[in-house]
Design a protein around this motif. Sequence first.
Motif, PDB file in Angstrom:
ATOM      1  N   THR A  30      -7.551  -2.021 -24.925  1.00 55.42           N
ATOM      2  CA  THR A  30      -8.843  -1.648 -25.507  1.00 55.42           C
ATOM      3  C   THR A  30      -9.343  -0.308 -24.966  1.00 55.42           C
ATOM      4  OG1 THR A  30     -10.266  -2.663 -23.817  1.00 55.42           O
ATOM      5  CG2 THR A  30      -9.439  -4.097 -25.597  1.00 55.42           C
ATOM      6  N   GLY A  31      -8.595   0.290 -24.046  1.00 56.26           N
ATOM      7  CA  GLY A  31      -8.997   1.558 -23.461  1.00 56.26           C
ATOM      8  C   GLY A  31      -9.693   1.440 -22.134  1.00 56.26           C
ATOM      9  N   ALA A  32      -9.859   0.214 -21.633  1.00 55.33           N
ATOM     10  CA  ALA A  32     -10.540   0.025 -20.348  1.00 55.33           C
ATOM     11  C   ALA A  32      -9.699   0.563 -19.195  1.00 55.33           C
ATOM     12  CB  ALA A  32     -10.822  -1.457 -20.116  1.00 55.33           C
ATOM     13  N   ASN A  33     -10.379   1.000 -18.152  1.00 50.82           N
ATOM     14  CA  ASN A  33      -9.705   1.310 -16.896  1.00 50.82           C
ATOM     15  C   ASN A  33      -9.525  -0.014 -16.155  1.00 50.82           C
ATOM     16  OD1 ASN A  33      -9.944   4.153 -17.380  1.00 50.82           O
ATOM     17  ND2 ASN A  33     -12.074   4.020 -16.711  1.00 50.82           N
ATOM     18  N   VAL A  34      -8.292  -0.401 -15.900  1.00 47.70           N
ATOM     19  CA  VAL A  34      -7.998  -1.730 -15.370  1.00 47.70           C
ATOM     20  C   VAL A  34      -7.559  -1.656 -13.912  1.00 47.70           C
ATOM     21  CG1 VAL A  34      -6.536  -3.773 -15.591  1.00 47.70           C
ATOM     22  CG2 VAL A  34      -7.411  -2.639 -17.647  1.00 47.70           C
ATOM     23  N   VAL A  35      -8.148  -2.530 -13.103  1.00 49.30           N
ATOM     24  CA  VAL A  35      -7.758  -2.658 -11.698  1.00 49.30           C
ATOM     25  C   VAL A  35      -7.000  -3.968 -11.547  1.00 49.30           C
ATOM     26  CG1 VAL A  35      -8.530  -2.738  -9.302  1.00 49.30           C
ATOM     27  CG2 VAL A  35      -9.825  -1.401 -10.995  1.00 49.30           C
ATOM     28  N   VAL A  36      -5.728  -3.867 -11.222  1.00 46.99           N
ATOM     29  CA  VAL A  36      -4.870  -5.031 -11.018  1.00 46.99           C
ATOM     30  C   VAL A  36      -5.031  -5.508  -9.574  1.00 46.99           C
ATOM     31  CG1 VAL A  36      -2.460  -5.797 -10.905  1.00 46.99           C
ATOM     32  CG2 VAL A  36      -3.211  -4.292 -12.759  1.00 46.99           C
ATOM     33  N   ASN A  37      -4.967  -6.808  -9.376  1.00 47.23           N
ATOM     34  CA  ASN A  37      -5.083  -7.355  -8.026  1.00 47.23           C
ATOM     35  C   ASN A  37      -4.046  -8.438  -7.779  1.00 47.23           C
ATOM     36  OD1 ASN A  37      -6.638 -10.118  -6.809  1.00 47.23           O
ATOM     37  ND2 ASN A  37      -6.454  -8.383  -5.410  1.00 47.23           N
ATOM     38  N   GLY A  38      -3.497  -8.428  -6.583  1.00 44.70           N
ATOM     39  CA  GLY A  38      -2.583  -9.460  -6.122  1.00 44.70           C
ATOM     40  C   GLY A  38      -2.530  -9.395  -4.616  1.00 44.70           C
ATOM     41  N   ARG A  39      -1.793 -10.307  -4.013  1.00 40.46           N
ATOM     42  CA  ARG A  39      -1.776 -10.360  -2.554  1.00 40.46           C
ATOM     43  C   ARG A  39      -0.828  -9.353  -1.927  1.00 40.46           C
ATOM     44  NH1 ARG A  39      -0.787 -16.603  -1.361  1.00 40.46           N
ATOM     45  NH2 ARG A  39       0.565 -16.276  -3.158  1.00 40.46           N
ATOM     46  N   SER A  40       0.270  -8.989  -2.622  1.00 46.73           N
ATOM     47  CA  SER A  40       1.245  -8.075  -2.029  1.00 46.73           C
ATOM     48  C   SER A  40       1.272  -6.752  -2.785  1.00 46.73           C
ATOM     49  CB  SER A  40       2.641  -8.698  -2.031  1.00 46.73           C
ATOM     50  OG  SER A  40       3.196  -8.685  -3.330  1.00 46.73           O
ATOM     51  N   GLN A  41       1.452  -5.683  -2.020  1.00 47.47           N
ATOM     52  CA  GLN A  41       1.465  -4.348  -2.622  1.00 47.47           C
ATOM     53  C   GLN A  41       2.626  -4.194  -3.590  1.00 47.47           C
ATOM     54  OE1 GLN A  41      -1.048  -1.916  -1.941  1.00 47.47           O
ATOM     55  NE2 GLN A  41      -0.137  -1.178  -3.848  1.00 47.47           N
ATOM     56  N   GLY A  42       3.769  -4.790  -3.257  1.00 47.96           N
ATOM     57  CA  GLY A  42       4.935  -4.674  -4.131  1.00 47.96           C
ATOM     58  C   GLY A  42       4.677  -5.255  -5.501  1.00 47.96           C
ATOM     59  N   LYS A  43       4.089  -6.451  -5.557  1.00 46.52           N
ATOM     60  CA  LYS A  43       3.808  -7.087  -6.845  1.00 46.52           C
ATOM     61  C   LYS A  43       2.716  -6.340  -7.603  1.00 46.52           C
ATOM     62  CE  LYS A  43       5.409 -11.775  -5.901  1.00 46.52           C
ATOM     63  NZ  LYS A  43       5.061 -13.225  -5.879  1.00 46.52           N
ATOM     64  N   VAL A  44       1.739  -5.804  -6.868  1.00 44.60           N
ATOM     65  CA  VAL A  44       0.688  -5.017  -7.514  1.00 44.60           C
ATOM     66  C   VAL A  44       1.291  -3.777  -8.166  1.00 44.60           C
ATOM     67  CG1 VAL A  44      -1.340  -3.564  -7.075  1.00 44.60           C
ATOM     68  CG2 VAL A  44      -1.213  -5.855  -6.098  1.00 44.60           C
ATOM     69  N   ASP A  45       2.180  -3.110  -7.452  1.00 41.12           N
ATOM     70  CA  ASP A  45       2.821  -1.904  -8.001  1.00 41.12           C
ATOM     71  C   ASP A  45       3.642  -2.232  -9.246  1.00 41.12           C
ATOM     72  OD1 ASP A  45       1.716  -0.392  -5.975  1.00 41.12           O
ATOM     73  OD2 ASP A  45       3.516  -0.399  -4.720  1.00 41.12           O
ATOM     74  N   GLN A  46       4.360  -3.333  -9.199  1.00 41.20           N
ATOM     75  CA  GLN A  46       5.144  -3.748 -10.369  1.00 41.20           C
ATOM     76  C   GLN A  46       4.238  -4.053 -11.559  1.00 41.20           C
ATOM     77  OE1 GLN A  46       7.553  -7.078  -9.140  1.00 41.20           O
ATOM     78  NE2 GLN A  46       8.789  -5.863  -7.724  1.00 41.20           N
ATOM     79  N   ALA A  47       3.118  -4.718 -11.287  1.00 42.40           N
ATOM     80  CA  ALA A  47       2.187  -5.071 -12.358  1.00 42.40           C
ATOM     81  C   ALA A  47       1.546  -3.831 -12.958  1.00 42.40           C
ATOM     82  CB  ALA A  47       1.114  -6.016 -11.822  1.00 42.40           C
ATOM     83  N   ILE A  48       1.189  -2.879 -12.128  1.00 40.38           N
ATOM     84  CA  ILE A  48       0.618  -1.627 -12.633  1.00 40.38           C
ATOM     85  C   ILE A  48       1.584  -0.962 -13.600  1.00 40.38           C
ATOM     86  CG2 ILE A  48      -0.033   0.730 -11.998  1.00 40.38           C
ATOM     87  CD1 ILE A  48      -1.130  -0.424  -9.369  1.00 40.38           C
ATOM     88  N   ALA A  49       2.856  -0.883 -13.212  1.00 35.02           N
ATOM     89  CA  ALA A  49       3.868  -0.259 -14.064  1.00 35.02           C
ATOM     90  C   ALA A  49       4.011  -1.008 -15.389  1.00 35.02           C
ATOM     91  CB  ALA A  49       5.212  -0.211 -13.329  1.00 35.02           C
ATOM     92  N   ALA A  50       3.983  -2.340 -15.326  1.00 37.51           N
ATOM     93  CA  ALA A  50       4.137  -3.140 -16.537  1.00 37.51           C
ATOM     94  C   ALA A  50       2.944  -2.974 -17.471  1.00 37.51           C
ATOM     95  CB  ALA A  50       4.308  -4.611 -16.170  1.00 37.51           C
ATOM     96  N   VAL A  51       1.734  -2.923 -16.920  1.00 32.60           N
ATOM     97  CA  VAL A  51       0.541  -2.748 -17.753  1.00 32.60           C
ATOM     98  C   VAL A  51       0.549  -1.359 -18.392  1.00 32.60           C
ATOM     99  CG1 VAL A  51      -1.980  -2.617 -17.756  1.00 32.60           C
ATOM    100  CG2 VAL A  51      -0.825  -4.400 -16.438  1.00 32.60           C
ATOM    101  N   LYS A  52       0.918  -0.353 -17.615  1.00 33.92           N
ATOM    102  CA  LYS A  52       0.993   1.006 -18.153  1.00 33.92           C
ATOM    103  C   LYS A  52       1.996   1.093 -19.300  1.00 33.92           C
ATOM    104  CE  LYS A  52      -0.342   3.725 -14.088  1.00 33.92           C
ATOM    105  NZ  LYS A  52       0.124   4.695 -13.053  1.00 33.92           N
TER     106      LYS A  52
END
Length: 264
Positions: A30-52
């Motif tokens: 929808t164009g929102a700026n999204v902040v992903v959250n998780g417990r580990s930095q590795g999983k957060v980084d992977q999720a950011i890449a997938a959302v992008k």
Amino acid sequence: MHIDLSGKTALVTGSTAGIGHAIAKGLAATGANVVVNGRSQGKVDQAIAAVKKAAKGGTITGVAADVSTAEGCASLVQVQPDVDILINNTGIFEPKGFFDIPDEDWQRFFDVNVMSGVRLSRAYMPAMLKRNWGRIVFIASESALMIPKEMIHYGMTKTAQLSVSRGLAELTRGTAVTVNAVMPGPTMSEGVQTFVADLARQNGQSEEEAAANFVKQHRPGSLIQRFATVEEIANMVVYVSSKEAAVTNGAALRAEGGLVQTIA
């Protein structure tokens, strides 16, 4: 309807997988700026890449923090001090007989499923009220209304989420801030896929057969007679987060496939 959340910042807790991850993708679309959250930095980084990769929307960032603790919530707020949309999605579940649930499990479930949303709402809601716009959504469950005998501790936390979300909605009176809860039914998230795969192996079935049999045996009241997809739940959450959902406030919105046999 075209939902445009450009310029709005949305935090989705527990969004490295499952329903939360689908919500993050949906909001990004929808164009929102999204902040992903998780417990580990590795999983957060992977999720950011997938959302992008999935959605060419606003800026996608992430914060690794364990929101089941006061310290984790505080560290998340320190990194991300303000949001327009807060999706309290973090949650855990575990089938376990009532007489086998120790005090520690009751406390852990309450900390993860309830207190994470309490603490973050307390941190972010005042600014929403001050600027007269904001959205808070708690991801509850149909188990809030139909307490599962195999997960009474889980059901308790989901009922508590409904109470907290309705109470917070009362604080928004006369503003353009809304607080709602969404109640998914059985949903084929990664955790449920693992559970279904285990059932399939135990019973010598395909995963499709195991999933269908689970719904028939344990959720026979389902009108759709299947698990929902994470995207189907995310669609409801994205709408409730939108400007178009301005008059939906203080609601417990069902996305449970007709499991709850009531018209209210």
